[in-house]
Motif scaffolding. Structure first.
Motif, PDB file in Angstrom:
ATOM      1  N   SER A 102     -48.736 -32.543  84.037  1.00  0.00           N
ATOM      2  CA  SER A 102     -48.744 -31.811  82.777  1.00  0.00           C
ATOM      3  C   SER A 102     -47.972 -32.534  81.679  1.00  0.00           C
ATOM      4  CB  SER A 102     -48.160 -30.410  82.970  1.00  0.00           C
ATOM      5  OG  SER A 102     -46.819 -30.489  83.434  1.00  0.00           O
ATOM      6  N   ASP A 103     -46.923 -33.273  82.059  1.00  0.00           N
ATOM      7  CA  ASP A 103     -46.077 -33.934  81.060  1.00  0.00           C
ATOM      8  C   ASP A 103     -45.261 -35.036  81.734  1.00  0.00           C
ATOM      9  OD1 ASP A 103     -44.023 -32.595  82.483  1.00  0.00           O
ATOM     10  OD2 ASP A 103     -44.014 -30.937  81.063  1.00  0.00           O
ATOM     11  N   PHE A 104     -44.423 -35.723  80.946  1.00  0.00           N
ATOM     12  CA  PHE A 104     -43.643 -36.835  81.471  1.00  0.00           C
ATOM     13  C   PHE A 104     -42.558 -36.389  82.441  1.00  0.00           C
ATOM     14  CE2 PHE A 104     -45.443 -40.177  78.970  1.00  0.00           C
ATOM     15  CZ  PHE A 104     -45.089 -41.312  79.673  1.00  0.00           C
ATOM     16  N   ALA A 105     -41.999 -35.220  82.228  1.00  0.00           N
ATOM     17  CA  ALA A 105     -40.974 -34.727  83.150  1.00  0.00           C
ATOM     18  C   ALA A 105     -41.555 -34.604  84.559  1.00  0.00           C
ATOM     19  CB  ALA A 105     -40.444 -33.381  82.673  1.00  0.00           C
ATOM     20  N   GLN A 106     -42.784 -34.105  84.647  1.00  0.00           N
ATOM     21  CA  GLN A 106     -43.444 -33.957  85.948  1.00  0.00           C
ATOM     22  C   GLN A 106     -43.847 -35.323  86.493  1.00  0.00           C
ATOM     23  OE1 GLN A 106     -47.417 -31.836  86.403  1.00  0.00           O
ATOM     24  NE2 GLN A 106     -46.024 -30.205  87.016  1.00  0.00           N
ATOM     25  N   LEU A 107     -44.409 -36.150  85.648  1.00  0.00           N
ATOM     26  CA  LEU A 107     -44.843 -37.478  86.080  1.00  0.00           C
ATOM     27  C   LEU A 107     -43.683 -38.286  86.652  1.00  0.00           C
ATOM     28  CD1 LEU A 107     -47.325 -39.734  84.190  1.00  0.00           C
ATOM     29  CD2 LEU A 107     -45.125 -40.678  84.821  1.00  0.00           C
ATOM     30  N   GLY A 108     -42.508 -38.175  86.016  1.00  0.00           N
ATOM     31  CA  GLY A 108     -41.353 -38.948  86.433  1.00  0.00           C
ATOM     32  C   GLY A 108     -40.809 -38.596  87.806  1.00  0.00           C
ATOM     33  N   GLN A 109     -41.216 -37.454  88.354  1.00  0.00           N
ATOM     34  CA  GLN A 109     -40.795 -37.081  89.707  1.00  0.00           C
ATOM     35  C   GLN A 109     -41.549 -37.879  90.766  1.00  0.00           C
ATOM     36  OE1 GLN A 109     -40.928 -32.790  90.441  1.00  0.00           O
ATOM     37  NE2 GLN A 109     -40.900 -32.450  88.250  1.00  0.00           N
ATOM     38  N   PRO A 133     -46.594 -37.732  99.176  1.00  0.00           N
ATOM     39  CA  PRO A 133     -46.936 -37.850 100.598  1.00  0.00           C
ATOM     40  C   PRO A 133     -47.517 -39.224 100.913  1.00  0.00           C
ATOM     41  CG  PRO A 133     -47.727 -35.756  99.710  1.00  0.00           C
ATOM     42  CD  PRO A 133     -47.256 -36.561  98.547  1.00  0.00           C
ATOM     43  N   ARG A 134     -47.134 -39.779 102.056  1.00  0.00           N
ATOM     44  CA  ARG A 134     -47.556 -41.134 102.428  1.00  0.00           C
ATOM     45  C   ARG A 134     -49.078 -41.285 102.451  1.00  0.00           C
ATOM     46  NH1 ARG A 134     -44.110 -44.677 104.817  1.00  0.00           N
ATOM     47  NH2 ARG A 134     -45.786 -45.509 106.111  1.00  0.00           N
ATOM     48  N   ARG A 135     -49.780 -40.239 102.844  1.00  0.00           N
ATOM     49  CA  ARG A 135     -51.244 -40.351 102.959  1.00  0.00           C
ATOM     50  C   ARG A 135     -51.931 -40.514 101.609  1.00  0.00           C
ATOM     51  NH1 ARG A 135     -49.570 -35.446 104.539  1.00  0.00           N
ATOM     52  NH2 ARG A 135     -50.079 -33.633 103.254  1.00  0.00           N
ATOM     53  N   LEU A 136     -51.203 -40.278 100.502  1.00  0.00           N
ATOM     54  CA  LEU A 136     -51.779 -40.473  99.172  1.00  0.00           C
ATOM     55  C   LEU A 136     -51.549 -41.881  98.637  1.00  0.00           C
ATOM     56  CD1 LEU A 136     -50.865 -37.167  97.298  1.00  0.00           C
ATOM     57  CD2 LEU A 136     -52.818 -37.653  98.769  1.00  0.00           C
ATOM     58  N   LEU A 137     -50.691 -42.643  99.308  1.00  0.00           N
ATOM     59  CA  LEU A 137     -50.302 -43.956  98.797  1.00  0.00           C
ATOM     60  C   LEU A 137     -51.300 -45.031  99.195  1.00  0.00           C
ATOM     61  CD1 LEU A 137     -46.491 -43.954  99.718  1.00  0.00           C
ATOM     62  CD2 LEU A 137     -47.570 -43.206  97.586  1.00  0.00           C
ATOM     63  N   HIS A 138     -51.379 -46.083  98.350  1.00  0.00           N
ATOM     64  CA  HIS A 138     -52.081 -47.290  98.760  1.00  0.00           C
ATOM     65  C   HIS A 138     -51.321 -47.848  99.970  1.00  0.00           C
ATOM     66  CE1 HIS A 138     -53.393 -51.478  98.766  1.00  0.00           C
ATOM     67  NE2 HIS A 138     -54.428 -51.111  98.029  1.00  0.00           N
ATOM     68  N   PRO A 139     -52.022 -48.168 101.072  1.00  0.00           N
ATOM     69  CA  PRO A 139     -51.333 -48.501 102.313  1.00  0.00           C
ATOM     70  C   PRO A 139     -50.412 -49.717 102.243  1.00  0.00           C
ATOM     71  CG  PRO A 139     -53.693 -48.968 102.472  1.00  0.00           C
ATOM     72  CD  PRO A 139     -53.483 -48.190 101.218  1.00  0.00           C
ATOM     73  N   LYS A 140     -50.729 -50.673 101.370  1.00  0.00           N
ATOM     74  CA  LYS A 140     -49.897 -51.872 101.274  1.00  0.00           C
ATOM     75  C   LYS A 140     -48.954 -51.834 100.080  1.00  0.00           C
ATOM     76  CE  LYS A 140     -53.011 -55.023 103.719  1.00  0.00           C
ATOM     77  NZ  LYS A 140     -53.778 -56.303 103.645  1.00  0.00           N
ATOM     78  N   LYS A 141     -49.467 -51.403  98.943  1.00  0.00           N
ATOM     79  CA  LYS A 141     -48.669 -51.462  97.720  1.00  0.00           C
ATOM     80  C   LYS A 141     -47.691 -50.294  97.566  1.00  0.00           C
ATOM     81  CE  LYS A 141     -52.231 -53.894  95.039  1.00  0.00           C
ATOM     82  NZ  LYS A 141     -53.055 -53.850  93.800  1.00  0.00           N
ATOM     83  N   LYS A 142     -47.957 -49.191  98.282  1.00  0.00           N
ATOM     84  CA  LYS A 142     -47.136 -47.974  98.153  1.00  0.00           C
ATOM     85  C   LYS A 142     -47.135 -47.468  96.713  1.00  0.00           C
ATOM     86  CE  LYS A 142     -46.273 -48.524 102.466  1.00  0.00           C
ATOM     87  NZ  LYS A 142     -47.163 -47.861 103.427  1.00  0.00           N
ATOM     88  N   THR A 143     -48.315 -47.521  96.113  1.00  0.00           N
ATOM     89  CA  THR A 143     -48.484 -47.069  94.739  1.00  0.00           C
ATOM     90  C   THR A 143     -49.398 -45.852  94.705  1.00  0.00           C
ATOM     91  OG1 THR A 143     -50.254 -48.727  94.580  1.00  0.00           O
ATOM     92  CG2 THR A 143     -48.117 -49.305  93.620  1.00  0.00           C
ATOM     93  N   VAL A 144     -49.400 -45.185  93.548  1.00  0.00           N
ATOM     94  CA  VAL A 144     -50.278 -44.033  93.354  1.00  0.00           C
ATOM     95  C   VAL A 144     -50.689 -44.012  91.884  1.00  0.00           C
ATOM     96  CG1 VAL A 144     -48.450 -42.365  92.760  1.00  0.00           C
ATOM     97  CG2 VAL A 144     -50.535 -41.563  93.922  1.00  0.00           C
ATOM     98  N   GLY A 145     -51.835 -43.400  91.607  1.00  0.00           N
ATOM     99  CA  GLY A 145     -52.267 -43.245  90.228  1.00  0.00           C
ATOM    100  C   GLY A 145     -51.690 -41.973  89.617  1.00  0.00           C
ATOM    101  N   VAL A 146     -51.367 -42.015  88.331  1.00  0.00           N
ATOM    102  CA  VAL A 146     -50.892 -40.831  87.610  1.00  0.00           C
ATOM    103  C   VAL A 146     -51.550 -40.791  86.241  1.00  0.00           C
ATOM    104  CG1 VAL A 146     -48.649 -40.529  88.743  1.00  0.00           C
ATOM    105  CG2 VAL A 146     -48.857 -42.121  86.831  1.00  0.00           C
ATOM    106  N   ARG A 147     -51.726 -39.577  85.733  1.00  0.00           N
ATOM    107  CA  ARG A 147     -52.250 -39.447  84.378  1.00  0.00           C
ATOM    108  C   ARG A 147     -51.847 -38.098  83.786  1.00  0.00           C
ATOM    109  NH1 ARG A 147     -58.257 -37.447  83.723  1.00  0.00           N
ATOM    110  NH2 ARG A 147     -57.765 -38.228  81.678  1.00  0.00           N
ATOM    111  N   ILE A 148     -51.817 -38.055  82.449  1.00  0.00           N
ATOM    112  CA  ILE A 148     -51.566 -36.822  81.701  1.00  0.00           C
ATOM    113  C   ILE A 148     -52.768 -36.621  80.785  1.00  0.00           C
ATOM    114  CG2 ILE A 148     -50.033 -35.595  80.114  1.00  0.00           C
ATOM    115  CD1 ILE A 148     -47.780 -37.473  81.031  1.00  0.00           C
ATOM    116  N   PRO A 149     -53.712 -35.759  81.153  1.00  0.00           N
ATOM    117  CA  PRO A 149     -54.948 -35.625  80.379  1.00  0.00           C
ATOM    118  C   PRO A 149     -54.787 -34.784  79.119  1.00  0.00           C
ATOM    119  CG  PRO A 149     -55.012 -34.182  82.274  1.00  0.00           C
ATOM    120  CD  PRO A 149     -53.728 -34.948  82.374  1.00  0.00           C
ATOM    121  N   ASP A 150     -55.590 -35.123  78.131  1.00  0.00           N
ATOM    122  CA  ASP A 150     -55.641 -34.371  76.882  1.00  0.00           C
ATOM    123  C   ASP A 150     -56.811 -33.393  76.982  1.00  0.00           C
ATOM    124  OD1 ASP A 150     -55.315 -33.464  74.328  1.00  0.00           O
ATOM    125  OD2 ASP A 150     -56.176 -35.235  73.365  1.00  0.00           O
ATOM    126  N   ASN A 151     -56.605 -32.336  77.752  1.00  0.00           N
ATOM    127  CA  ASN A 151     -57.669 -31.370  78.008  1.00  0.00           C
ATOM    128  C   ASN A 151     -57.048 -29.998  78.222  1.00  0.00           C
ATOM    129  OD1 ASN A 151     -59.352 -29.819  80.244  1.00  0.00           O
ATOM    130  ND2 ASN A 151     -60.798 -31.125  79.129  1.00  0.00           N
TER     131      ASN A 151
END
Length: 206
Positions: free
Chosen positions: A70-77, A108-126
């Motif tokens: 919803s916002d940067f405060a949430q994204l930063g967690q 959660p680990r199952r959401l991460l890229h298995p090697k990079k340990k990264t995840v996608g995030v976004r804050i939509p304008d909708n």
């Protein structure tokens, strides 16, 4: 059979929003509109929905799932941000971008890229998405509704209902949506790399 919700794109009905978030809390998988195209969404901890998304889209274990915030405060967690990356992302959000970043231990680990340990995030304008996130109180696990036999995402709620009525639990129809994907910017190396060109202007990150 999926429930079908006709939801107003600018003034989402609070009662309808509450029904949808109750369905999400109960383990449901939804098809919903964003500021780029329709997507599949569920609660972050919903392992069954994650498996269903993989099945619907024929995804490998290297696919980057997205946390819609919803916002940067949430994204930063959920992701690690240095000052430069924070400023770069802040300048274009909310908007039609997905950012790939190192995940925090909240993801959660199952959401991460298995090697990079990264995840996608976004804050939509909708407004529909923002109403859902406000009522849910947490990000949505999300993936673009791009089916394996199609080159572009589906753009109409009623078409999604016809195609996926036995594979999702609800379809939110807010009218035509898409077909543009988000622009994906990968910050996992510390530098911005545009890995998919879409609705968001990529020039700031090139």
């Amino acid at each position: 059979m999926a429930r079908y919700f006709d939801i107003h794109p600018e003034n989402p009905q609070p009662r309808t929003v509450a029904q949808i978030t109750a369905l999400l809390r109960g383990g449901g998988l939804i098809a919903y509109p964003t500021d780029s195209c329709y997507a599949l969404g569920a609660q972050i901890g919903n392992r069954d929905a994650l498996d269903r998304i993989r099945t619907i889209r024929h995804l490998s274990d290297k696919h980057h799932f997205t946390l819609v915030c919803s916002d940067f405060a949430q994204l930063g967690q959920f992701v690690q941000l240095d000052n430069d990356v924070f400023r770069a992302i802040k300048a274009v959000t909310p908007g039609s971008y997905t950012f790939i970043l190192p995940a925090t231990k909240e993801v959660p680990r199952r959401l991460l890229h298995p090697k990079k340990k990264t995840v996608g995030v976004r804050i939509p304008d909708n407004k529909v998405v923002q109403a859902l996130l406000a009522d849910l109180g947490e990000p949505l696990l999300s993936s673009t509704l791009l089916l394996p036999d199609q080159e572009e995402p589906m753009t109409e709620g009623w078409e999604i209902q016809e195609r996926l009525q036995h594979e999702v639990d609800a379809v939110l129809d807010a009218g035509h949506c898409g077909p543009d994907l988000t622009t994906v910017v990968d910050f996992s190396s510390g530098q911005a790399e545009v890995t998919r060109y879409g609705a968001g202007d990529p020039s700031r990150f090139e």
